[in-house]
Design an enzyme around this catalytic site. Structure first.
Site, PDB file in Angstrom:
ATOM      1  N   THR A  73       0.829  -1.201   0.000  1.00  0.00           N
ATOM      2  CA  THR A  73       0.000   0.000   0.000  1.00  0.00           C
ATOM      3  C   THR A  73       0.865   1.253   0.000  1.00  0.00           C
ATOM      4  OG1 THR A  73      -1.701  -1.214   1.203  1.00  0.00           O
ATOM      5  CG2 THR A  73      -1.897   1.175   1.179  1.00  0.00           C
ATOM      6  N   TYR A 101       6.424 -13.107   3.292  1.00  0.00           N
ATOM      7  CA  TYR A 101       5.156 -12.829   2.611  1.00  0.00           C
ATOM      8  C   TYR A 101       4.965 -13.877   1.523  1.00  0.00           C
ATOM      9  CZ  TYR A 101       1.422  -9.701   0.891  1.00  0.00           C
ATOM     10  OH  TYR A 101       0.221  -9.148   0.533  1.00  0.00           O
ATOM     11  N   LYS A 116       3.009 -14.050   6.333  1.00  0.00           N
ATOM     12  CA  LYS A 116       1.903 -13.242   5.840  1.00  0.00           C
ATOM     13  C   LYS A 116       1.335 -13.936   4.607  1.00  0.00           C
ATOM     14  CE  LYS A 116       0.510  -8.644   4.330  1.00  0.00           C
ATOM     15  NZ  LYS A 116       0.930  -7.306   3.858  1.00  0.00           N
TER      16      LYS A 116
END
Length: 301
Positions: A54, A141, A167
C-alpha cells in the site's frame, strides 16, 4: 525490539500499511508522510509497515525506501513498531534487511523476489539468507512467485529463530490449514490478501489472528471496529459491515488493476486528509469514481 516481543505485539491487534505520500512532482513528501504516520499511530494500531504494498514500495528506489523507513522510525518509533520491507533478489533483500536494522526498524517484511520463479529449495535459501543478515524479526510474505508450502514453512521455522511470521497473500484454505497444523503457534499468521477484511473472519479459524488493513489509512475507527467484530467472532456485525461498506468499496477497487492502492489514497482525500497521487505504473481513480467513493466513505468515516 526482540523478535519474540515484536511477534507478541503484532498479533495482538490490527496492522497498518500506510501510504507513501508524493507531491505533485511525484517526489517523496516527507512532511505529509510524517503527519499521516502520527495520525495513524494515535488510534491504537499494533504495527506500521513502512513502504509496503500500500506504501508503493515497489515504486521506490532503495534510497527512497531507506528514507521512508528512517522517517517512520523517527516519527513513531518507540510508540508503534515499525516494520521495513526487504525486496528483490537475495542480495538486494539482504542489503535492505541490514539497512532496516541500521535505520532502527523493529522488524522486516520479506516480499517475494522480483520477477524470477523459484522452487521451494531456493526459497528456503532466500529466506534463510535474509534472516541470517539481521537480528530483527522477519515475516515472510507468501504470494505471487514466492508461495511457501507447509513443509517449507516448517523447515524455515526450524532453521531461523528470528523468523516470526508468515503473511498470507494467497488465501488457500487447505494450504493454511496444513501450515498451521504443521507449525502451529511457532509463527504468527497475518492476513495479507487485498482488502483483508473480506477474508478476516474465515481465516481467523485457521490461526490467522491479525491482518493488514489498507482502509485503516482513511477510516481507522471503522477498521478497528471491524477488527474487534472479527476477534469477537460476531458474524452479524462482520457481515453488516461488509455489506455497509467493504463490498461496495471492493466494487470500486476492482474496476482497474492497481486500484487497491489508488483507492486508499482517494479515500484519504475523501476524508479531507491529503492522499496525493500514485506513481506510474499505477493510475488514480476517475473523478466519477472518486465522487462515488467519497459518498461511500461518508457513511463510515
Amino acid at each position: 525490539m526482540h523478535p519474540g516481543d515484536l511477534a507478541d505485539r503484532l498479533k495482538s491487534g490490527l496492522l497498518s500499511f500506510p501510504v507513501t505520500h508524493f507531491d505533485r512532482d511525484l517526489a517523496f513528501d516527507e512532511a505529509r508522510y510524517r503527519e499521516h504516520l502520527a495520525w495513524q499511530a494515535g488510534h491504537g494500531v499494533s504495527g506500521l509497515f513502512a513502504a509496503g504494498g500500500t506504501g508503493e514500495g515497489f515504486s521506490l528506489t532503495p534510497a527512497e525506501i531507506d528514507t521512508v523507513v528512517r522517517t517512520a522510525v523517527d516519527e513513531v518509533g518507540g510508540t508503534v513498531p515499525v516494520v521495513a520491507p526487504a525486496t528483490g533478489g537475495t542480495a538486494a533483500a539482504v542489503a535492505q534487511a541490514r539497512a532496516a536494522q541500521e535505520a532502527g526498524a523493529d522488524g522486516v517484511l520479506l516480499l517475494p523476489p522480483y520477477l524470477t520463479e523459484a522452487g521451494q529449495a531456493g526459497l528456503i535459501e532466500h529466506v534463510s539468507a535474509v534472516c541470517a543478515a539481521t537480528d530483527l524479526g522477519v515475516i515472510a510474505y507468501s504470494r505471487a512467485n514466492a508461495i511457501y508450502t507447509d513443509e517449507t514453512v516448517a523447515v524455515l521455522a526450524d532453521r531461523n529463530p528470528n523468523l516470526i511470521g508468515l503473511k498470507d497473500g494467497v488465501g488457500n484454505i487447505e494450504a493454511m490449514t496444513r501450515t498451521y497444523a504443521r507449525v502451529g503457534d511457532r509463527l504468527i499468521y497475518i492476513g495479507g490478501l487485498p482488502t483483508a477484511e473480506t477474508f478476516a473472519l474465515p481465516l481467523l479459524q485457521l490461526g490467522v489472528s491479525t491482518y493488514s488493513s489498507a482502509m485503516y489509512n482513511f477510516a481507522p475507527e471503522f477498521a478497528l471496529g471491524f477488527f474487534e467484530a472479527v476477534r469477537a467472532q460476531d458474524r452479524e456485525a462482520v457481515y453488516r459491515k461488509l455489506n455497509e461498506f467493504v463490498i461496495p468499496y471492493l466494487d470500486i477497487r476492482d474496476r482497474a488493476r492497481g486500484y487497491a492502492v489508488s483507492i486508499v489514497k482517494a479515500g484519504l482525500d475523501a476524508v479531507g486528509r491529503y492522499g496525493g497521487p500514485v506513481r506510474p505504473p499505477l493510475t488514480g481513480l476517475t473523478e466519477s469514481e472518486r465522487g462515488e467513493l467519497a459518498a461511500l466513505v461518508q457513511k463510515v468515516a
